[in-house]
Design a protein around this motif. Structure first.
Motif, short mmCIF file in Angstrom:
data_model
loop_
_atom_site.label_atom_id
_atom_site.label_comp_id
_atom_site.label_asym_id
_atom_site.label_seq_id
_atom_site.Cartn_x
_atom_site.Cartn_y
_atom_site.Cartn_z
N ARG A 241 0.85 -1.18 0.00
CA ARG A 241 0.00 0.00 0.00
C ARG A 241 0.90 1.24 0.00
NH1 ARG A 241 -3.84 -0.65 3.06
NH2 ARG A 241 -3.45 -2.65 4.08
N PRO A 242 0.38 2.41 -0.39
CA PRO A 242 1.19 3.63 -0.30
C PRO A 242 1.74 3.82 1.11
CG PRO A 242 -0.80 4.06 -1.55
CD PRO A 242 -0.95 2.67 -0.99
N GLY A 243 3.04 4.05 1.21
CA GLY A 243 3.70 4.15 2.51
C GLY A 243 4.24 2.84 3.02
N GLY A 244 3.88 1.72 2.37
CA GLY A 244 4.41 0.42 2.74
C GLY A 244 5.89 0.32 2.40
N ARG A 245 6.61 -0.49 3.15
CA ARG A 245 8.06 -0.58 3.00
C ARG A 245 8.49 -1.94 2.45
NH1 ARG A 245 11.04 3.07 6.28
NH2 ARG A 245 9.99 5.09 6.21
N LEU A 246 9.53 -1.90 1.63
CA LEU A 246 10.18 -3.10 1.11
C LEU A 246 11.62 -3.10 1.60
CD1 LEU A 246 10.46 -5.57 -0.84
CD2 LEU A 246 11.00 -3.91 -2.65
N ALA A 247 12.04 -4.18 2.25
CA ALA A 247 13.42 -4.31 2.74
C ALA A 247 13.99 -5.62 2.21
CB ALA A 247 13.45 -4.30 4.27
N VAL A 248 15.13 -5.55 1.53
CA VAL A 248 15.74 -6.73 0.91
C VAL A 248 17.20 -6.84 1.33
CG1 VAL A 248 16.14 -7.99 -1.23
CG2 VAL A 248 14.23 -6.36 -1.09
N VAL A 249 17.56 -8.01 1.87
CA VAL A 249 18.94 -8.30 2.25
C VAL A 249 19.50 -9.28 1.23
CG1 VAL A 249 20.48 -9.25 4.00
CG2 VAL A 249 18.48 -7.90 4.70
N THR A 250 20.61 -8.91 0.60
CA THR A 250 21.26 -9.78 -0.37
C THR A 250 22.65 -10.16 0.13
OG1 THR A 250 22.19 -7.89 -1.58
CG2 THR A 250 20.03 -8.71 -2.30
N PHE A 251 23.24 -11.18 -0.52
CA PHE A 251 24.51 -11.70 -0.06
C PHE A 251 25.57 -11.84 -1.14
CE2 PHE A 251 21.70 -12.56 3.35
CZ PHE A 251 22.50 -12.49 4.49
N HIS A 252 25.23 -11.53 -2.39
CA HIS A 252 26.27 -11.47 -3.41
C HIS A 252 25.84 -10.51 -4.51
CE1 HIS A 252 24.00 -14.13 -6.09
NE2 HIS A 252 23.90 -15.00 -5.11
N SER A 253 26.77 -10.19 -5.39
CA SER A 253 26.59 -9.12 -6.35
C SER A 253 25.45 -9.37 -7.33
CB SER A 253 27.89 -8.87 -7.12
OG SER A 253 28.28 -10.04 -7.83
#
Length: 346
Positions: A241-253
């Motif tokens: 929804r508007p204002g919702g957050r996406l957080a992504v943790v990655t471990f290689h290029s």
């Protein structure tokens, strides 16, 4: 290699072994609130989910393709008192999973990409270079295994997999060695493959095992990890929804490149940071960047958990602009190119 195998003590589900990678930074980016609905696309052993559930009134839909993770999460579901739904599926299918739980809008999505520590540490799952076991690598424990790929794919395909998904400069030599070895007998275990790769890839002083990049490549290919990531990013855009957050943790290029380009293009940055890609003129940004570049773990966290060393967090907030069509340039980063690479470096 990730830290999503563990949940913090003192939250729903009880004590756990370790704290997930970048937990504080992920929570700060996600900003869970009372009454919010969040999707953890990479449940593992419930680390991020447990931390979100520590916020009173927050609810979580958690996904994992690994049936072992789903079974192990049952006590957390029970302890959450109706605030947690655990679904066995890939995170690229999060839209169907969320709607299957009666949700068409989310306040946040968190993804911790790659293989979990508990999968790495179980030799019988076939991911590990440290523990000998069957050459499997299937997160869902179904479908084509790494052994099947290694023993049936033609040499050109093996070289492309290892070069593109492992960034192994000696990919052609590794593929050739595999084909020659399997002509005598199938390659059945992780040790057999690791030893074979080590015979053609030179070990660097104090560097990783010579087969690390080949193992990464096979794991990514077998589980379509980059494809799932690209699909998940587009699904999150549709669900938040508007204002919702996406957080992504990655471990290689390879993972980080997909996330970086997707967020840059959706936030209105020309070409996702590449001068070779056209700017999507006239389309309103669907995300606002929350993190300035990638957030890395602190030195203290890396000392406490060496597997956190390569982690990067990127986060963004959904605007009220309509979701766009899938970005072909982002999707192309998740697949093998049709062309064959030059012999140089192979």
């Amino acid at each position: 290699m990730t830290g999503r195998d563990d949940g913090p003590a003192g939250v729903a589900g009880g004590p756990a072994r370790h704290v997930p990678v970048l937990l504080g930074e992920v929570l700060a980016a996600l900003a869970p609130r009372d009454g919010g609905l969040y999707l953890d696309g990479t449940f593992g052993a419930g680390g991020y989910t447990s931390a979100i559930l520590a916020v009173p009134g927050a609810r979580v839909i958690a996904l994992d393709r690994d049936p072992d993770a789903i079974a192990a999460g049952a006590p957390l579901v029970a302890a959450a008192g109706g605030r947690l739904a655990l679904v066995e599926t890939v995170f690229g299918a999060m839209e169907a999973a969320a709607r299957g739980q009666g949700a068409d809008r989310l306040d946040g999505v968190v993804l911790d990409i790659g293989v979990s520590s508990m999968q790495i540490d179980e030799g019988e799952r076939g991911f590990s270079l440290r523990f000998d076991g069957p050459l499997d690598m299937r997160m869902a424990q179904a479908g084509e295994s790494a052994a099947e790929v290694v023993n049936t794919a033609d040499e050109a395909l093996l070289a492309d997999i290892i070069y593109n998904f492992g960034e192994e400069r000696r990919a052609r030599a590794v593929a050739r060695a595999i084909v020659e070895r399997r002509a005598a007998a199938p390659i059945a275990t992780t040790k057999e493959l690791a030893d074979l790769v080590a015979s053609v890839v030179w070990a660097e002083p104090h560097g990783p095992h010579p087969a690390t990049r080949t193992f990464q490549a096979l794991r990514i290919y077998v589980n379509d990890e980059l494809g799932e990531l690209a699909r998940a990013l587009h699904a999150a855009e549709r669900l938040l929804r508007p204002g919702g957050r996406l957080a992504v943790v990655t471990f290689h290029s390879l993972e980080d490149r997909i996330v970086k380009q997707f967020l840059a293009r959706r936030a209105g940055r020309a070409g996702g940071g590449s001068r070779h890609l056209p700017e999507e003129a006239g389309e309103a940004p669907t995300f606002r960047l929350v993190t300035r570049g990638a957030v890395a773990p602190s030195e203290a966290e890396c000392r406490a958990n060496p597997r956190a060393r390569s982690a990067k967090l990127r986060a963004a907030e959904r605007t009220d602009a309509p979701a766009r069509e899938e970005d072909e340039s982002v999707m192309s980063l998740a697949t093998l190119p049709e062309r064959r690479f030059r012999k140089r470096g192979r």
